[in-house]
Design a protein around this motif. Structure first.
Motif, PDB file in Angstrom:
ATOM      1  N   ILE A 174      -8.045   2.132  10.246  1.00 43.63           N
ATOM      2  CA  ILE A 174      -7.883   1.962   8.803  1.00 43.63           C
ATOM      3  C   ILE A 174      -6.806   0.916   8.519  1.00 43.63           C
ATOM      4  O   ILE A 174      -5.674   1.046   8.978  1.00 43.63           O
ATOM      5  CB  ILE A 174      -7.487   3.287   8.112  1.00 43.63           C
ATOM      6  CG1 ILE A 174      -8.346   4.448   8.596  1.00 43.63           C
ATOM      7  CG2 ILE A 174      -7.557   3.134   6.590  1.00 43.63           C
ATOM      8  CD1 ILE A 174      -9.811   4.324   8.267  1.00 43.63           C
ATOM      9  N   GLY A 175      -7.158  -0.123   7.770  1.00 43.80           N
ATOM     10  CA  GLY A 175      -6.182  -1.134   7.379  1.00 43.80           C
ATOM     11  C   GLY A 175      -5.417  -0.688   6.150  1.00 43.80           C
ATOM     12  O   GLY A 175      -5.988  -0.100   5.228  1.00 43.80           O
ATOM     13  N   ALA A 176      -4.107  -0.959   6.123  1.00 49.38           N
ATOM     14  CA  ALA A 176      -3.285  -0.528   4.990  1.00 49.38           C
ATOM     15  C   ALA A 176      -2.039  -1.389   4.887  1.00 49.38           C
ATOM     16  O   ALA A 176      -1.539  -1.906   5.892  1.00 49.38           O
ATOM     17  CB  ALA A 176      -2.873   0.934   5.159  1.00 49.38           C
ATOM     18  N   THR A 177      -1.540  -1.558   3.657  1.00 48.17           N
ATOM     19  CA  THR A 177      -0.219  -2.148   3.490  1.00 48.17           C
ATOM     20  C   THR A 177       0.818  -1.064   3.810  1.00 48.17           C
ATOM     21  O   THR A 177       0.543   0.132   3.656  1.00 48.17           O
ATOM     22  CB  THR A 177      -0.029  -2.694   2.062  1.00 48.17           C
ATOM     23  OG1 THR A 177      -0.515  -1.731   1.112  1.00 48.17           O
ATOM     24  CG2 THR A 177      -0.794  -3.994   1.875  1.00 48.17           C
ATOM     25  N   PRO A 178       2.013  -1.467   4.268  1.00 43.37           N
ATOM     26  CA  PRO A 178       2.952  -0.494   4.839  1.00 43.37           C
ATOM     27  C   PRO A 178       3.373   0.644   3.910  1.00 43.37           C
ATOM     28  O   PRO A 178       3.392   1.807   4.317  1.00 43.37           O
ATOM     29  CB  PRO A 178       4.153  -1.368   5.233  1.00 43.37           C
ATOM     30  CG  PRO A 178       3.565  -2.729   5.456  1.00 43.37           C
ATOM     31  CD  PRO A 178       2.479  -2.860   4.438  1.00 43.37           C
ATOM     32  N   VAL A 179       3.748   0.286   2.664  1.00 43.98           N
ATOM     33  CA  VAL A 179       4.300   1.286   1.746  1.00 43.98           C
ATOM     34  C   VAL A 179       3.535   1.238   0.429  1.00 43.98           C
ATOM     35  O   VAL A 179       3.389   0.164  -0.151  1.00 43.98           O
ATOM     36  CB  VAL A 179       5.795   1.022   1.475  1.00 43.98           C
ATOM     37  CG1 VAL A 179       6.359   2.064   0.530  1.00 43.98           C
ATOM     38  CG2 VAL A 179       6.596   0.986   2.775  1.00 43.98           C
ATOM     39  N   PRO A 180       3.054   2.360  -0.071  1.00 48.12           N
ATOM     40  CA  PRO A 180       3.077   3.696   0.525  1.00 48.12           C
ATOM     41  C   PRO A 180       1.840   4.023   1.359  1.00 48.12           C
ATOM     42  O   PRO A 180       1.754   5.091   1.945  1.00 48.12           O
ATOM     43  CB  PRO A 180       3.109   4.602  -0.711  1.00 48.12           C
ATOM     44  CG  PRO A 180       2.241   3.878  -1.694  1.00 48.12           C
ATOM     45  CD  PRO A 180       2.524   2.395  -1.464  1.00 48.12           C
ATOM     46  N   HIS A 181       0.875   3.092   1.403  1.00 54.20           N
ATOM     47  CA  HIS A 181      -0.435   3.395   1.971  1.00 54.20           C
ATOM     48  C   HIS A 181      -0.375   3.847   3.430  1.00 54.20           C
ATOM     49  O   HIS A 181      -0.948   4.883   3.798  1.00 54.20           O
ATOM     50  CB  HIS A 181      -1.357   2.181   1.822  1.00 54.20           C
ATOM     51  CG  HIS A 181      -1.441   1.690   0.417  1.00 54.20           C
ATOM     52  ND1 HIS A 181      -0.492   0.839  -0.117  1.00 54.20           N
ATOM     53  CD2 HIS A 181      -2.341   1.935  -0.568  1.00 54.20           C
ATOM     54  CE1 HIS A 181      -0.818   0.582  -1.373  1.00 54.20           C
ATOM     55  NE2 HIS A 181      -1.928   1.238  -1.675  1.00 54.20           N
TER      56      HIS A 181
END
Length: 278
Positions: free
Chosen positions: A43-50
């Motif tokens: 799962i790709g996500a930006t660091p905060v908060p994801h």
């Protein structure tokens, strides 16, 4: 006698072959089961908060649900969608639907929003002004430069009386849609990730919630103006490539992201700077 021996040898050979085939099938079945059990959702996500929310799910909820997560962090809003379209990710979690709709339209991708998770209120921040009224005449205000967040930022300014927008200006409003600008502010569109760093060089900046939190800002208490949550279309959620909305593991992950324990985690960790979706 020789005939009996030949027949016996043939039968033995067949039995061994059948046994070997059965053993091979069993081994193959075991390997398939092991492979299935070891399947990891990337799962790709930006660091905060994801990514932090996904890590909470990974450690506290996913094992009991029978899924494994690998969280891949990104610091921009483009690559998570590009890599999802290319099949390098099972899903991503960083964006709201207006951004996704614009991305699909402009890039020709076919990505689908499947599960709302939380809202990160957009905020106006400044290191030079302690309140909205103190913004200087002719001051520079940095804004996110992607189409949907630019319009969203201008709406925030309009809702707080900083500017007025032309009638009918929607989520894709630009500086050309500013009808009134009493303080003659100069707008400086920048990539969203750069906005926190711009605060030393501009009079104020409208910053996306995830980047504000990552930079140590506290939207609930430090923003000069903060986006309203009621009827807000900018809820962030889980996104997949079209056609994978009902994949069993995606459905499971979507339910986990809406679990009451995740909502409690969001409330406690972000203290109003991130708000769980209803």
């Amino acid at each position: 006698m020789k005939i009996h021996r030949l027949v016996g040898a043939a039968v033995l050979s067949l039995l061994l072959a059948a046994c070997g085939a059965s053993q091979s099938a069993t081994t193959a079945g075991s390997a398939a089961t092991a492979e299935s059990a070891d399947t990891v959702l990337k799962i790709g996500a930006t660091p905060v908060p994801h990514a932090e929310i996904l890590d909470f799910v990974k450690k506290n909820l996913a094992p009991a649900a029978g899924i494994k997560l690998e969280v891949v962090e990104f610091t921009d809003y483009v690559q998570p969608n590009v890599q999802l379209e290319e099949g390098l990710l099972a899903a991503n979690f960083f964006q709201h639907k207006p951004y996704l709709d614009d991305f699909n339209s402009s890039k020709g991708t076919e990505l689908s929003f499947v599960t709302p998770v939380h809202l990160e209120p957009l905020g106006l921040y400044s290191k030079k002004s302690a309140e909205l009224a103190a913004l200087p005449e002719g001051g520079t205000v940095a804004l996110p430069n992607d189409a949907t967040n630019l319009g969203r930022a201008l709406k925030l300014l309009a809702d707080n009386g900083v500017v007025t927008l032309k009638e009918g200006a929607g989520t894709t409003a630009t500086e050309r849609d500013v009808a009134g600008n009493p303080k003659k502010l100069v707008f400086k569109p920048l990539e969203a990730a750069q906005l926190p760093r711009s605060l030393d060089d501009v009079d104020a900046a409208v910053i996306n919630g995830n980047y504000a939190i990552e930079a140590g800002l506290k939207p609930a208490t430090q923003a000069l103006a903060l986006e309203k949550t009621e009827d807000n279309p900018y809820v962030n959620g889980l996104v997949v490539a079209a056609g994978h909305e009902k994949d069993a593991n995606i459905v499971t992950l979507g339910k986990l992201l809406q679990d009451p324990k995740v909502k409690d985690f969001i409330a406690q960790k972000y203290a109003g700077s991130v708000i769980a979706a209803e």
